[in-house]
Design a protein around this motif. Sequence first.
Motif, PDB file in Angstrom:
ATOM      1  N   PHE A 249      -0.975   4.594   8.201  1.00 52.00           N
ATOM      2  CA  PHE A 249      -1.511   3.634   9.145  1.00 52.00           C
ATOM      3  C   PHE A 249      -1.438   2.197   8.627  1.00 52.00           C
ATOM      4  CE2 PHE A 249      -5.293   1.597  11.054  1.00 52.00           C
ATOM      5  CZ  PHE A 249      -4.901   1.704  12.379  1.00 52.00           C
ATOM      6  N   TYR A 250      -1.651   2.019   7.300  1.00 58.35           N
ATOM      7  CA  TYR A 250      -1.773   0.659   6.756  1.00 58.35           C
ATOM      8  C   TYR A 250      -0.461   0.111   6.224  1.00 58.35           C
ATOM      9  CZ  TYR A 250      -6.762   1.613   6.843  1.00 58.35           C
ATOM     10  OH  TYR A 250      -8.012   1.913   7.223  1.00 58.35           O
TER      11      TYR A 250
ATOM     12  N   ARG B 190      -9.567   0.018  -0.005  1.00 58.41           N
ATOM     13  CA  ARG B 190     -10.288   1.291  -0.120  1.00 58.41           C
ATOM     14  C   ARG B 190      -9.343   2.475   0.034  1.00 58.41           C
ATOM     15  NH1 ARG B 190     -15.097   1.814   3.700  1.00 58.41           N
ATOM     16  NH2 ARG B 190     -14.186   3.897   3.745  1.00 58.41           N
ATOM     17  N   SER B 191      -8.429   2.332   0.968  1.00 59.92           N
ATOM     18  CA  SER B 191      -7.453   3.400   1.183  1.00 59.92           C
ATOM     19  C   SER B 191      -6.599   3.595  -0.072  1.00 59.92           C
ATOM     20  CB  SER B 191      -6.569   3.055   2.375  1.00 59.92           C
ATOM     21  OG  SER B 191      -5.529   3.988   2.495  1.00 59.92           O
TER      22      SER B 191
ATOM     23  N   PRO C  26       0.990  -8.176   2.838  1.00 59.98           N
ATOM     24  CA  PRO C  26       2.204  -8.786   2.280  1.00 59.98           C
ATOM     25  C   PRO C  26       2.393  -8.405   0.822  1.00 59.98           C
ATOM     26  CG  PRO C  26       0.482 -10.428   2.585  1.00 59.98           C
ATOM     27  CD  PRO C  26       0.004  -9.186   3.248  1.00 59.98           C
ATOM     28  N   ASP C  27       3.656  -8.167   0.450  1.00 55.28           N
ATOM     29  CA  ASP C  27       3.979  -7.697  -0.883  1.00 55.28           C
ATOM     30  C   ASP C  27       4.121  -8.889  -1.823  1.00 55.28           C
ATOM     31  OD1 ASP C  27       4.741  -6.230  -2.978  1.00 55.28           O
ATOM     32  OD2 ASP C  27       6.549  -5.368  -2.076  1.00 55.28           O
ATOM     33  N   ARG C  28       3.080  -9.200  -2.562  1.00 57.35           N
ATOM     34  CA  ARG C  28       3.158 -10.361  -3.459  1.00 57.35           C
ATOM     35  C   ARG C  28       3.421  -9.947  -4.900  1.00 57.35           C
ATOM     36  NH1 ARG C  28      -1.795 -14.223  -1.391  1.00 57.35           N
ATOM     37  NH2 ARG C  28      -1.774 -13.238   0.641  1.00 57.35           N
ATOM     38  N   THR C  29       2.576  -9.054  -5.415  1.00 57.62           N
ATOM     39  CA  THR C  29       2.767  -8.638  -6.805  1.00 57.62           C
ATOM     40  C   THR C  29       3.339  -7.231  -6.890  1.00 57.62           C
ATOM     41  OG1 THR C  29       0.549  -7.724  -6.905  1.00 57.62           O
ATOM     42  CG2 THR C  29       0.813 -10.016  -7.591  1.00 57.62           C
ATOM     43  N   GLY C  30       3.238  -6.487  -5.798  1.00 55.08           N
ATOM     44  CA  GLY C  30       3.653  -5.096  -5.825  1.00 55.08           C
ATOM     45  C   GLY C  30       2.517  -4.163  -6.212  1.00 55.08           C
TER      46      GLY C  30
ATOM     47  N   ALA D 190      -5.190 -10.416  -0.065  1.00 51.97           N
ATOM     48  CA  ALA D 190      -5.116 -10.633   1.371  1.00 51.97           C
ATOM     49  C   ALA D 190      -6.481 -10.460   2.037  1.00 51.97           C
ATOM     50  CB  ALA D 190      -4.107  -9.665   1.979  1.00 51.97           C
ATOM     51  N   GLY D 191      -7.458 -10.002   1.267  1.00 51.85           N
ATOM     52  CA  GLY D 191      -8.792  -9.783   1.823  1.00 51.85           C
ATOM     53  C   GLY D 191      -8.848  -8.566   2.733  1.00 51.85           C
ATOM     54  N   GLU D 192      -7.857  -7.677   2.599  1.00 50.76           N
ATOM     55  CA  GLU D 192      -7.835  -6.475   3.436  1.00 50.76           C
ATOM     56  C   GLU D 192      -8.571  -5.351   2.725  1.00 50.76           C
ATOM     57  OE1 GLU D 192      -6.748  -6.055   6.403  1.00 50.76           O
ATOM     58  OE2 GLU D 192      -5.325  -7.668   6.831  1.00 50.76           O
ATOM     59  N   TRP D 193      -9.868  -5.311   2.855  1.00 50.83           N
ATOM     60  CA  TRP D 193     -10.648  -4.353   2.062  1.00 50.83           C
ATOM     61  C   TRP D 193     -10.486  -2.919   2.542  1.00 50.83           C
ATOM     62  CZ3 TRP D 193     -11.453  -6.249  -2.350  1.00 50.83           C
ATOM     63  CH2 TRP D 193     -11.623  -7.641  -2.486  1.00 50.83           C
TER      64      TRP D 193
END
Lengths: 339, 281
Positions: A176-177, A202-203, A182-186, A195-198
């Motif tokens: 789903f996610y 968690r996933s 965005p892929d910054r460090t990998g 990205a603040g996508e908590w």
Amino acid sequence: MRNPRWLSAALNQASTILVTLLGLLVLTFVIGRIMPVDPVRAIVGEEATREVYENVYHQLGLDKPMWEQFLFYLRDVATLDFGTSLRTGQPVLDDILHVLPATIELATFAILIGAGIGIPLGVLAAVKKDRWQDHAIRVFSLMGHSMPIFWTGMIGLLVFYAALGWVGGAGRMSQFYIGLVPDRTGFLLIDSALAGEWEVFRSAVNHLILPASLLGYSSSAYITRMTRSFMLDQINQEYVTTARVKGLSERKTIWSHAFGNIKVQLVTIVALAYGALLEGAVLIETVFAWPGFGQYLTSTLRMGDMNALMTCVLLVGVIFIALNLLSDLLYRVFDPRTR
Amino acid sequence: METPILEVEDLSIHYRGAPQPAVRNVSFTLGRERLGIVGESGSGKSTVGRALLKLLPTADITAKRLQFGETDLLNATEKQMLDIRGNRMSMILQDPKFSLNPIRRCGEQIAEAYLTHFRCSKREAKERALAMLEAVQIRDPHLVYNRYPHEVSGGMGQRIMIAMMLLAEPRLVIADEPTSALDVTVRLEVLKILDDLVREKGIGLIMISHDLNLVRNFCDRVLIMYAGRVVETLNAAELDRAQHPYTRGLLAAQPRIGGNRQPLPVLDRRPEWSQPMEGTA
């Protein structure tokens, strides 16, 4: 007085690394030459004319003497040009930078868990030698050592994912996610936090925890056994008696005197265990569909993807050199006699 | 005589799994004096010292009486022992090369002995440790405080050990072969320091040694041990009037500077000496 000695030690270290690195490069170069894979045929395909074939042969520099080819190889490595992967058509470096963070993430958590379990258990086993705690710890770590990781992986998935639903299943996060961050460090944990996508974070933790624990458990077996034997050596030393004579409690005697003296040895074995994990936990990555270095390495092997394969071998070598360097530096921190 | 510091009656020590007890029926009392325990390797002299501090987890200790001041050592809990060790009774070990923790600074190891038993700041403990380093005649205490054990000489290391063990001003110090790992030239120096401090502070001393001459010069009384048993107790000054053949054998086997060059007599050992004798113990 101190500085030159420190400096000469550093120079010594640097030259050792240089020699090791050179040896490693010779090795990967030789692997590239002796593998029964024709690099030209791999590029031009089976149908190509003799003319095309010879053209490419010339372009790759294969008609030059060996030493010249080696120098070209050195130049390519120095400029971080590892060629293109035959399998993916991408530059090898890009491919590896894509898969490596996933493995580093997994291996780092695994070694933290492994050392976090293994070291205290090893110390406890040494202190309680031949008592029930020692035997219980031996059984526990022997199980970790002898159960095949692909089996514990599958059982773990069946129990904790399918039956109990405590952890995430295969992959680095829920389907789903994917693509949401965005892929910054990998490093998924870092990227999602940035990205603040908590939710994604968690996933990712949910998916990481089971494979990392299983890998950690299996490397804790070795760490426990080694810690126990290092500790047994120290416990009978006279300085430990001195600490007891001073009136220090058993706990303080062990942790603030004896334990300090095994740190150097612990650093070595933990670094080696970490290296082994980075090199690719192929089995666990397969069971957990973890898109990491181990999976990449196996597919390059299967495809005879020479550029990628040589780079993988080089990388594994560099990882071990780096870990050795790190443990040498830590020796200096932990043992005044080496300064 | 004033109230004794230590009373030992019928002390026996048996290492688990060993066929015979290491120490059998040893009795002695100790006041504010310096008692030497002499014997050959394996005679049980070190075992006695370690048993007094209850540092023998693999041995069974039995005694009629094992009284240290107000404390009954025999029934003392580990918690009581933690309070006694290093505080009221301490021990100087043989070789500073092994008895100091190689990765901690010498000074810190001394200060730790104080911090363990007294509520005080680290700074105060450091002051005490520095003062104690001065007391064991180290010329530059600050320098030595920050040294690691591998950076000091054997004689220096043993002075550090003495400082560490006397810092809390114990009532009893057990010195387990305190000078046998040292060069002959610094032996006397270190012993003199130990002796001066022990007298000055009124500390009772048990000196465990195989060196009869050393014990004769530095102790008031001497216990001669053989095969786990005390064969004779003598005032140090009366050592030459020893009755027991084993003691006499030991004395005869001492080399003497300026003595004749004949081979020294070989020590005679008889199994019956390890049996209890009438009139002793």
